[in-house]
Design a protein around this motif. Structure first.
Motif, PDB file in Angstrom:
ATOM      1  N   ALA A  22      -8.930  15.088  -6.004  1.00 31.57           N
ATOM      2  CA  ALA A  22      -9.072  15.308  -7.446  1.00 31.57           C
ATOM      3  C   ALA A  22      -7.789  14.934  -8.190  1.00 31.57           C
ATOM      4  CB  ALA A  22      -9.451  16.763  -7.713  1.00 31.57           C
ATOM      5  N   LEU A  23      -6.635  15.298  -7.624  1.00 32.83           N
ATOM      6  CA  LEU A  23      -5.347  14.990  -8.260  1.00 32.83           C
ATOM      7  C   LEU A  23      -5.064  13.486  -8.238  1.00 32.83           C
ATOM      8  CD1 LEU A  23      -3.240  17.930  -6.789  1.00 32.83           C
ATOM      9  CD2 LEU A  23      -3.991  17.681  -9.164  1.00 32.83           C
ATOM     10  N   LEU A  24      -5.448  12.809  -7.152  1.00 29.54           N
ATOM     11  CA  LEU A  24      -5.263  11.352  -7.083  1.00 29.54           C
ATOM     12  C   LEU A  24      -6.144  10.631  -8.102  1.00 29.54           C
ATOM     13  CD1 LEU A  24      -4.929  10.895  -3.243  1.00 29.54           C
ATOM     14  CD2 LEU A  24      -3.295  10.060  -4.931  1.00 29.54           C
ATOM     15  N   ALA A  25      -7.322  11.202  -8.361  1.00 31.52           N
ATOM     16  CA  ALA A  25      -8.185  10.629  -9.399  1.00 31.52           C
ATOM     17  C   ALA A  25      -7.492  10.706 -10.761  1.00 31.52           C
ATOM     18  CB  ALA A  25      -9.521  11.364  -9.437  1.00 31.52           C
ATOM     19  N   GLN A  26      -6.805  11.837 -11.037  1.00 31.52           N
ATOM     20  CA  GLN A  26      -6.043  11.957 -12.285  1.00 31.52           C
ATOM     21  C   GLN A  26      -4.873  10.976 -12.301  1.00 31.52           C
ATOM     22  OE1 GLN A  26      -4.894  15.953 -13.407  1.00 31.52           O
ATOM     23  NE2 GLN A  26      -6.806  16.846 -12.647  1.00 31.52           N
ATOM     24  N   MET A  27      -4.231  10.819 -11.149  1.00 29.10           N
ATOM     25  CA  MET A  27      -3.102   9.900 -11.056  1.00 29.10           C
ATOM     26  C   MET A  27      -3.520   8.465 -11.387  1.00 29.10           C
ATOM     27  SD  MET A  27      -0.471   9.262  -7.869  1.00 29.10           S
ATOM     28  CE  MET A  27       0.723  10.544  -8.290  1.00 29.10           C
ATOM     29  N   LYS A  28      -4.741   8.108 -10.996  1.00 28.37           N
ATOM     30  CA  LYS A  28      -5.237   6.757 -11.300  1.00 28.37           C
ATOM     31  C   LYS A  28      -5.264   6.523 -12.813  1.00 28.37           C
ATOM     32  CE  LYS A  28      -8.642   4.853  -9.092  1.00 28.37           C
ATOM     33  NZ  LYS A  28      -9.967   4.594  -8.464  1.00 28.37           N
ATOM     34  N   TYR A  29      -5.698   7.539 -13.568  1.00 28.27           N
ATOM     35  CA  TYR A  29      -5.773   7.414 -15.029  1.00 28.27           C
ATOM     36  C   TYR A  29      -4.376   7.241 -15.632  1.00 28.27           C
ATOM     37  CZ  TYR A  29     -10.698   8.844 -14.967  1.00 28.27           C
ATOM     38  OH  TYR A  29     -12.056   8.902 -14.752  1.00 28.27           O
ATOM     39  N   TYR A  30      -3.438   8.069 -15.202  1.00 26.98           N
ATOM     40  CA  TYR A  30      -2.089   7.992 -15.786  1.00 26.98           C
ATOM     41  C   TYR A  30      -1.364   6.716 -15.349  1.00 26.98           C
ATOM     42  CZ  TYR A  30      -2.428  12.683 -17.719  1.00 26.98           C
ATOM     43  OH  TYR A  30      -2.804  13.777 -18.467  1.00 26.98           O
ATOM     44  N   ALA A  31      -1.626   6.250 -14.134  1.00 28.62           N
ATOM     45  CA  ALA A  31      -1.055   4.981 -13.689  1.00 28.62           C
ATOM     46  C   ALA A  31      -1.607   3.834 -14.538  1.00 28.62           C
ATOM     47  CB  ALA A  31      -1.362   4.745 -12.217  1.00 28.62           C
ATOM     48  N   ASN A  32      -2.856   3.949 -14.911  1.00 31.74           N
ATOM     49  CA  ASN A  32      -3.478   2.937 -15.778  1.00 31.74           C
ATOM     50  C   ASN A  32      -2.839   2.954 -17.163  1.00 31.74           C
ATOM     51  OD1 ASN A  32      -5.445   0.930 -16.433  1.00 31.74           O
ATOM     52  ND2 ASN A  32      -6.645   2.500 -17.483  1.00 31.74           N
ATOM     53  N   ILE A  33      -2.556   4.149 -17.678  1.00 34.73           N
ATOM     54  CA  ILE A  33      -1.887   4.267 -18.983  1.00 34.73           C
ATOM     55  C   ILE A  33      -0.497   3.639 -18.915  1.00 34.73           C
ATOM     56  CG2 ILE A  33      -0.834   5.914 -20.589  1.00 34.73           C
ATOM     57  CD1 ILE A  33      -3.258   7.738 -20.066  1.00 34.73           C
ATOM     58  N   GLU A  34       0.207   3.884 -17.812  1.00 33.30           N
ATOM     59  CA  GLU A  34       1.545   3.321 -17.638  1.00 33.30           C
ATOM     60  C   GLU A  34       1.507   1.788 -17.678  1.00 33.30           C
ATOM     61  OE1 GLU A  34       5.302   4.870 -15.057  1.00 33.30           O
ATOM     62  OE2 GLU A  34       3.535   4.234 -13.933  1.00 33.30           O
ATOM     63  N   GLU A  35       0.489   1.199 -17.070  1.00 34.91           N
ATOM     64  CA  GLU A  35       0.339  -0.265 -17.099  1.00 34.91           C
ATOM     65  C   GLU A  35       0.024  -0.753 -18.513  1.00 34.91           C
ATOM     66  OE1 GLU A  35       0.921  -2.499 -14.668  1.00 34.91           O
ATOM     67  OE2 GLU A  35       1.712  -0.743 -13.616  1.00 34.91           O
ATOM     68  N   THR A  94       0.819  -1.212   0.000  1.00 34.29           N
ATOM     69  CA  THR A  94       0.000   0.000   0.000  1.00 34.29           C
ATOM     70  C   THR A  94       0.850   1.259   0.000  1.00 34.29           C
ATOM     71  OG1 THR A  94      -1.791  -1.139   1.178  1.00 34.29           O
ATOM     72  CG2 THR A  94      -1.791   1.267   1.253  1.00 34.29           C
ATOM     73  N   LEU A  95       1.917   1.261   0.783  1.00 31.53           N
ATOM     74  CA  LEU A  95       2.737   2.470   0.929  1.00 31.53           C
ATOM     75  C   LEU A  95       3.825   2.598  -0.132  1.00 31.53           C
ATOM     76  CD1 LEU A  95       3.235   2.642   4.813  1.00 31.53           C
ATOM     77  CD2 LEU A  95       1.440   3.682   3.408  1.00 31.53           C
ATOM     78  N   LEU A  96       4.105   1.523  -0.852  1.00 30.82           N
ATOM     79  CA  LEU A  96       5.215   1.547  -1.799  1.00 30.82           C
ATOM     80  C   LEU A  96       4.967   2.487  -2.968  1.00 30.82           C
ATOM     81  CD1 LEU A  96       7.968   0.423  -2.637  1.00 30.82           C
ATOM     82  CD2 LEU A  96       6.759  -1.454  -3.800  1.00 30.82           C
ATOM     83  N   LYS A  97       3.764   2.452  -3.561  1.00 31.10           N
ATOM     84  CA  LYS A  97       3.476   3.266  -4.743  1.00 31.10           C
ATOM     85  C   LYS A  97       2.718   4.535  -4.356  1.00 31.10           C
ATOM     86  CE  LYS A  97       3.507  -0.513  -8.094  1.00 31.10           C
ATOM     87  NZ  LYS A  97       2.767  -1.189  -9.180  1.00 31.10           N
ATOM     88  N   PRO A  98       3.026   5.654  -5.010  1.00 31.96           N
ATOM     89  CA  PRO A  98       2.382   6.926  -4.656  1.00 31.96           C
ATOM     90  C   PRO A  98       0.857   6.883  -4.726  1.00 31.96           C
ATOM     91  CG  PRO A  98       4.254   7.318  -6.093  1.00 31.96           C
ATOM     92  CD  PRO A  98       4.059   5.826  -6.052  1.00 31.96           C
ATOM     93  N   LEU A  99       0.301   6.208  -5.746  1.00 25.41           N
ATOM     94  CA  LEU A  99      -1.155   6.202  -5.898  1.00 25.41           C
ATOM     95  C   LEU A  99      -1.832   5.505  -4.729  1.00 25.41           C
ATOM     96  CD1 LEU A  99      -3.748   6.717  -7.413  1.00 25.41           C
ATOM     97  CD2 LEU A  99      -3.323   4.645  -8.768  1.00 25.41           C
ATOM     98  N   SER A 100      -1.430   4.259  -4.445  1.00 23.62           N
ATOM     99  CA  SER A 100      -2.060   3.525  -3.344  1.00 23.62           C
ATOM    100  C   SER A 100      -1.774   4.197  -2.000  1.00 23.62           C
ATOM    101  CB  SER A 100      -1.578   2.076  -3.329  1.00 23.62           C
ATOM    102  OG  SER A 100      -0.156   2.003  -3.284  1.00 23.62           O
ATOM    103  N   ARG A 101      -0.597   4.810  -1.879  1.00 20.20           N
ATOM    104  CA  ARG A 101      -0.248   5.523  -0.645  1.00 20.20           C
ATOM    105  C   ARG A 101      -1.171   6.722  -0.435  1.00 20.20           C
ATOM    106  NH1 ARG A 101       4.880   8.080  -1.750  1.00 20.20           N
ATOM    107  NH2 ARG A 101       5.554   5.933  -2.089  1.00 20.20           N
ATOM    108  N   GLY A 102      -1.360   7.500  -1.500  1.00 17.80           N
ATOM    109  CA  GLY A 102      -2.223   8.671  -1.398  1.00 17.80           C
ATOM    110  C   GLY A 102      -3.672   8.299  -1.125  1.00 17.80           C
TER     111      GLY A 102
END
Length: 281
Positions: free
Chosen positions: A258-271, A175-183
């Protein structure tokens, strides 16, 4: 003038409520009503899910005021109205640390300290930009000592506690390792949650940009083209990380959400880029 029974009902109803309107669960078992200094009550309770109401009278100046404590009976641990002091389940000696993975007296593994945050379990600062190297070092240290293989010759209870503790450490680390799950976890600690699926509050221009990126990735025919999209997504994630950190430091949870919601999209693109590269290789 309120009668004693009326005061009891009023105090107990107030004691059962928290600021968010939620009942406190797990480790926060003792509710303080009216006024209370840290007078401790250390009691071993039988395993029964019942409630006991205790009235304590203490002189305050010239007046004697009733103090009411609502105490759940259902835990073998010891509790205090000030600071909770835990004891070892085997030797009954006080545990020095919280969370306590092992008893310092008899060395046996302890059950998890329910309600303890992942940051405390992993001995990390409560910050979005935590030290991931320190996190990994703590993870390896805990898993070396808590891994179930180390307890194959121990009692059934110790084997059970080691499995639970090891799984909890795994979850905290991931949970704490990645910025998205941490946030997202930091928002959950504040009672906020980002729903799965498309964010209805997302800006239409932002959603259009995401659509174009996904289309470009679908049409990519070379690793170089996919890599360029991946690098762009990484840059966006790095920028969002700084913005989220600033928002959390200011206590601006709505902006962070709101910013974490955007991060979810870009993390998905990265995958998706990783999947595309595996197809093209």
């Amino acid at each position: 003038m309120l009668t004693l029974n009326s005061m009891r009902i009023l105090c107990l109803s107030r004691a059962s409520l928290r600021p968010n309107g939620l009942m406190t669960t797990n480790r926060q078992y003792v509710y303080e009503a009216v006024t209370c200094s840290a007078h401790c009550m250390s009691t071993s309770f039988p395993m029964k899910d019942t409630w006991h109401h205790k009235t304590n009278f203490r002189a305050l100046g010239k007046e004697t005021k009733p103090l009411f404590y609502t105490i759940p009976i259902g835990s073998p641990r010891n509790y205090c109205t000030g600071q909770v002091k835990l004891s070892c389940w085997k030797c009954k000696q006080p545990l020095d640390n919280s969370p306590a993975f092992f008893c310092m007296s008899c060395k046996v593994v302890q059950p998890p300290d329910e309600g303890t945050s992942f940051f405390k379990i992993m001995d990390c600062d409560y910050t979005f930009t935590l030290d991931t190297q320190k996190l990994q070092k703590r993870y390896l240290q805990l898993q070396r000592s808590l891994h179930p293989d180390n307890f194959s010759q121990k009692s059934v209870k110790e084997q059970e506690y080691s499995e639970i503790q090891s799984a909890l450490v795994n979850k905290a680390y991931k949970t704490l390792l990645k910025p998205l799950s941490r946030g997202l976890y930091m928002l959950e600690l504040k009672g906020m949650h980002i729903e799965e699926g498309t964010d209805s509050s997302a800006d239409s221009e932002f959603l259009m940009e995401l659509m174009e990126i996904n289309e470009a990735l679908d049409e990519a025919r070379t690793p170089e083209a996919a890599n360029r999209i991946g690098q762009d997504a990484k840059g966006k994630l790095a920028h969002l990380t700084k913005e989220i950190d600033a928002a959390l430091l200011k206590g601006d949870l709505q902006t962070a959400k709101a910013l974490l919601a955007q991060m979810k999209y870009y993390a998905n693109i990265e995958e998706k880029v990783k999947e595309k590269l595996s197809e093209l290789m």
